[in-house]
Design a protein around this motif. Structure first.
Motif, short mmCIF file in Angstrom:
data_model
loop_
_atom_site.label_atom_id
_atom_site.label_comp_id
_atom_site.label_asym_id
_atom_site.label_seq_id
_atom_site.Cartn_x
_atom_site.Cartn_y
_atom_site.Cartn_z
N ALA A 1 0.83 -1.21 0.00
CA ALA A 1 0.00 0.00 0.00
C ALA A 1 0.86 1.26 0.00
CB ALA A 1 -0.94 0.00 1.20
N VAL A 2 1.92 1.27 0.79
CA VAL A 2 2.77 2.47 0.84
C VAL A 2 3.44 2.70 -0.51
CG1 VAL A 2 4.91 1.46 1.76
CG2 VAL A 2 4.29 3.81 2.34
N ILE A 3 3.77 1.63 -1.21
CA ILE A 3 4.32 1.75 -2.57
C ILE A 3 3.24 2.29 -3.51
CG2 ILE A 3 5.25 0.47 -4.55
CD1 ILE A 3 7.20 0.64 -2.17
N ASP A 4 2.03 1.77 -3.38
CA ASP A 4 0.91 2.22 -4.21
C ASP A 4 0.65 3.72 -4.01
OD1 ASP A 4 -1.35 1.57 -6.01
OD2 ASP A 4 -2.58 2.08 -4.27
N TYR A 5 0.65 4.17 -2.77
CA TYR A 5 0.42 5.59 -2.48
C TYR A 5 1.51 6.45 -3.13
CZ TYR A 5 -2.59 3.63 1.20
OH TYR A 5 -3.53 2.93 1.90
N ALA A 6 2.76 6.03 -3.00
CA ALA A 6 3.86 6.80 -3.58
C ALA A 6 3.78 6.80 -5.11
CB ALA A 6 5.20 6.24 -3.11
N LEU A 7 3.41 5.67 -5.70
CA LEU A 7 3.27 5.60 -7.17
C LEU A 7 2.16 6.53 -7.66
CD1 LEU A 7 3.74 1.80 -7.89
CD2 LEU A 7 5.26 3.67 -8.61
N HIS A 8 1.03 6.54 -6.96
CA HIS A 8 -0.07 7.42 -7.37
C HIS A 8 0.32 8.89 -7.20
CE1 HIS A 8 -2.63 3.88 -7.66
NE2 HIS A 8 -3.40 4.65 -8.40
N ASP A 9 1.05 9.19 -6.14
CA ASP A 9 1.54 10.55 -5.96
C ASP A 9 2.47 10.92 -7.12
OD1 ASP A 9 1.85 13.05 -4.59
OD2 ASP A 9 3.74 12.32 -3.75
N ALA A 10 3.35 10.01 -7.49
CA ALA A 10 4.29 10.25 -8.60
C ALA A 10 3.56 10.43 -9.92
CB ALA A 10 5.29 9.10 -8.70
N MET A 11 2.60 9.56 -10.20
CA MET A 11 1.85 9.68 -11.46
C MET A 11 1.07 11.00 -11.51
SD MET A 11 0.45 5.83 -12.27
CE MET A 11 0.04 5.30 -10.62
N GLY A 12 0.45 11.37 -10.40
CA GLY A 12 -0.28 12.63 -10.36
C GLY A 12 0.63 13.81 -10.60
N LYS A 13 1.80 13.79 -9.97
CA LYS A 13 2.76 14.89 -10.17
C LYS A 13 3.28 14.92 -11.60
CE LYS A 13 4.13 15.38 -5.37
NZ LYS A 13 5.15 15.08 -4.35
N ALA A 14 3.54 13.76 -12.18
CA ALA A 14 4.05 13.69 -13.56
C ALA A 14 3.01 14.22 -14.55
CB ALA A 14 4.45 12.26 -13.90
N LEU A 15 1.74 13.96 -14.28
CA LEU A 15 0.67 14.39 -15.17
C LEU A 15 0.08 15.74 -14.78
CD1 LEU A 15 -1.14 10.94 -15.50
CD2 LEU A 15 0.34 12.04 -17.20
N ASN A 16 0.59 16.30 -13.67
CA ASN A 16 0.11 17.57 -13.14
C ASN A 16 -1.38 17.55 -12.82
OD1 ASN A 16 0.75 20.15 -12.22
ND2 ASN A 16 0.07 21.11 -14.12
N VAL A 17 -1.82 16.45 -12.20
CA VAL A 17 -3.20 16.32 -11.74
C VAL A 17 -3.17 15.75 -10.33
CG1 VAL A 17 -4.17 15.96 -14.05
CG2 VAL A 17 -3.54 13.99 -12.67
N PRO A 18 -4.18 16.06 -9.51
CA PRO A 18 -4.24 15.44 -8.18
C PRO A 18 -4.42 13.93 -8.30
CG PRO A 18 -5.91 17.19 -8.42
CD PRO A 18 -5.29 16.97 -9.77
N ALA A 19 -3.86 13.21 -7.36
CA ALA A 19 -3.93 11.74 -7.40
C ALA A 19 -5.37 11.24 -7.41
CB ALA A 19 -3.17 11.14 -6.22
#
Length: 165
Positions: free
Chosen positions: A107-125
């Motif tokens: 889960a902690v990996i999942d949260y970090a990945l979603h945070d990363a994807m959101g930041k990369a796409l410039n959208v909230p997770a």
């Protein structure tokens, strides 16, 4: 965007609510203790920094602060290196092969990945997960074991302070 570094650490956090359960006290641990402490993950991918945090709900989950820290730092973090933050199916397959199960560590990996994807796409997770949904869900509050007076006081606090029924 490829993952190039993962940092994992245990956060020292003061007790918020001390509960006594059948197996004993449950809290975020005494100062200097690692019992019940949250795990914080910092994921780096090509100049982007993302974060994830979990607190293992010991003793119910079967995972502890120690086991989550070890699973992430010794097994999952090395397996993430070089992987694309967007290739989640490949990542989950790889983590399953490296160390099966461990849902809280994952889960902690999942949260970090979603945070990363959101930041990369410039959208909230939350947009990656389908957007904001307004639900009228009642809150839950568990009452720890103790004297009748302690349990009644904790129940009244939940009703008066948090509006629980």
């Amino acid at each position: 965007m490829k993952i190039d570094r993962v940092e994992v650490r245990i956060i020292d956090q003061p007790t918020r609510v001390l509960r006594t359960m059948g197996r004993g006290p449950l809290d975020t641990g005494a100062a200097g203790s690692l019992h019940g402490k949250p795990i914080f993950v910092k994921l780096y991918a090509e100049g982007l920094t993302a974060f994830g945090q979990v607190r293992p709900p010991t003793p119910w989950s079967g995972e502890s602060t120690h086991s989550v820290f070890s699973a992430v730092s010794e097994h999952y973090a090395p397996a993430l290196l070089g992987e694309s933050i967007f290739d989640t199916e490949r990542i989950w397959d790889k983590l399953e092969a490296v160390l099966p199960d461990n849902p809280i560590a994952r889960a902690v990996i999942d949260y970090a990945l979603h945070d990363a994807m959101g930041k990369a796409l410039n959208v909230p997770a939350y947009q990656l997960l389908g957007g904001i949904v307004q639900l009228d869900l009642p809150l839950e509050w568990s009452v720890g074991m103790g004297s009748t007076e302690q349990m009644v006081a904790e129940s009244l606090r939940a009703v008066e302070q948090f509006g629980l029924r």
